[in-house]
Design a protein around this motif. Structure first.
Motif, short mmCIF file in Angstrom:
data_model
loop_
_atom_site.label_atom_id
_atom_site.label_comp_id
_atom_site.label_asym_id
_atom_site.label_seq_id
_atom_site.Cartn_x
_atom_site.Cartn_y
_atom_site.Cartn_z
N MET A 1 17.78 2.86 51.58
CA MET A 1 18.32 1.70 50.90
C MET A 1 19.64 2.09 50.23
N ASN A 2 20.68 1.31 50.51
CA ASN A 2 21.98 1.54 49.93
C ASN A 2 22.15 0.61 48.73
N VAL A 3 22.37 1.20 47.57
CA VAL A 3 22.48 0.43 46.33
C VAL A 3 23.67 -0.54 46.41
N HIS A 4 24.77 -0.11 47.01
CA HIS A 4 25.94 -0.98 47.11
C HIS A 4 25.64 -2.21 47.97
N ASP A 5 24.91 -2.00 49.06
CA ASP A 5 24.53 -3.15 49.89
C ASP A 5 23.69 -4.14 49.10
N LYS A 6 22.76 -3.63 48.31
CA LYS A 6 21.93 -4.51 47.48
C LYS A 6 22.77 -5.23 46.43
N ALA A 7 23.78 -4.56 45.91
CA ALA A 7 24.66 -5.20 44.92
C ALA A 7 25.42 -6.36 45.56
N TYR A 8 25.87 -6.15 46.80
CA TYR A 8 26.55 -7.25 47.50
C TYR A 8 25.58 -8.39 47.80
N GLU A 9 24.35 -8.06 48.12
CA GLU A 9 23.34 -9.10 48.34
C GLU A 9 23.09 -9.88 47.05
N SER B 1 24.70 -18.08 32.43
CA SER B 1 24.68 -16.93 31.53
C SER B 1 23.26 -16.39 31.37
N VAL B 2 22.28 -17.27 31.28
CA VAL B 2 20.88 -16.84 31.16
C VAL B 2 20.47 -16.07 32.41
N VAL B 3 20.85 -16.56 33.57
CA VAL B 3 20.53 -15.87 34.83
C VAL B 3 21.17 -14.48 34.84
N LEU B 4 22.44 -14.40 34.47
CA LEU B 4 23.14 -13.11 34.48
C LEU B 4 22.56 -12.15 33.45
N GLU B 5 22.15 -12.65 32.31
CA GLU B 5 21.51 -11.79 31.30
C GLU B 5 20.18 -11.26 31.83
N ASP B 6 19.43 -12.10 32.52
CA ASP B 6 18.17 -11.65 33.12
C ASP B 6 18.42 -10.56 34.15
N VAL B 7 19.43 -10.77 34.98
CA VAL B 7 19.77 -9.77 36.01
C VAL B 7 20.17 -8.46 35.34
N GLN B 8 20.99 -8.54 34.30
CA GLN B 8 21.43 -7.34 33.59
C GLN B 8 20.23 -6.59 33.00
N ARG B 9 19.31 -7.34 32.41
CA ARG B 9 18.12 -6.72 31.83
C ARG B 9 17.29 -6.02 32.91
N ILE B 10 17.12 -6.66 34.05
CA ILE B 10 16.34 -6.09 35.14
C ILE B 10 17.01 -4.82 35.67
N ILE B 11 18.33 -4.87 35.83
CA ILE B 11 19.07 -3.71 36.34
C ILE B 11 19.00 -2.54 35.35
N ALA B 12 18.99 -2.85 34.07
CA ALA B 12 18.99 -1.80 33.05
C ALA B 12 17.63 -1.15 32.86
N GLU B 13 16.55 -1.79 33.35
CA GLU B 13 15.21 -1.25 33.14
C GLU B 13 15.03 0.21 33.57
N PRO B 14 15.51 0.61 34.76
CA PRO B 14 15.33 2.02 35.14
C PRO B 14 16.01 2.99 34.19
N LEU B 15 17.18 2.61 33.69
CA LEU B 15 17.90 3.49 32.75
C LEU B 15 17.17 3.57 31.42
N GLN B 16 16.64 2.45 30.95
CA GLN B 16 15.90 2.45 29.69
C GLN B 16 14.65 3.31 29.81
N ALA B 17 13.97 3.21 30.94
CA ALA B 17 12.75 4.00 31.14
C ALA B 17 13.08 5.50 31.14
N MET B 18 14.23 5.85 31.68
CA MET B 18 14.62 7.26 31.76
C MET B 18 14.97 7.79 30.37
N LEU B 19 15.49 6.96 29.52
CA LEU B 19 15.92 7.39 28.18
C LEU B 19 14.77 7.50 27.19
N LYS B 20 13.61 7.02 27.55
CA LYS B 20 12.46 7.08 26.63
C LYS B 20 11.85 8.44 26.58
#
Length: 111
Positions: free
Chosen positions: A1-9, A92-111
């Motif tokens: 899976m290519n992260v950039h391809d998913k970003a374009y999707e 804006s609500v949709v984009l905030e939700d997307v941002q939160r979902i994308i940030a989840e892996p980083l937050q989990a790593m920082l715990k």
């Protein structure tokens, strides 16, 4: 899976979303009315100036903040602009939700 391809999707999914399409349509309606367009452009210009001041560490005078709030309230009385503001909030609500979902892996790593 290519992260950039998913970003374009994801970008394509956002562009085809109801929220994005509604905002795009609302913006076109405002742009077709020169009076509404001018009022909105003035508001955005003032809003950006105040945001730049705050980003630079300056707190704008309360009077300017109140003037911007009053201008916003006046613009919200314009049906075309109010519809655009509503569409922007929904996207804006949709984009905030997307941002939160994308940030989840980083937050989990920082715990």
């Amino acid at each position: 899976m290519n992260v950039h391809d998913k970003a374009y999707e994801l970008a394509n999914a956002i562009k085809t979303s109801t929220e994005y399409q509604d905002m795009k349509e609302s913006r076109a309606q405002v742009d077709q009315d020169s009076s509404s367009k001018s009022l909105l452009e003035d508001f955005r210009l003032r809003q950006n100036e105040l945001q730049q001041q705050m980003a630079g560490g300056q707190m704008p005078p309360e009077e300017e903040m109140e003037q911007l709030q009053k201008l916003y309230e006046q613009l919200a009385l314009n049906p075309r602009i109010n519809q655009l503001f509503d569409a922007e909030r929904r996207l804006s609500v949709v984009l905030e939700d997307v941002q939160r979902i994308i940030a989840e892996p980083l937050q989990a790593m920082l715990k």
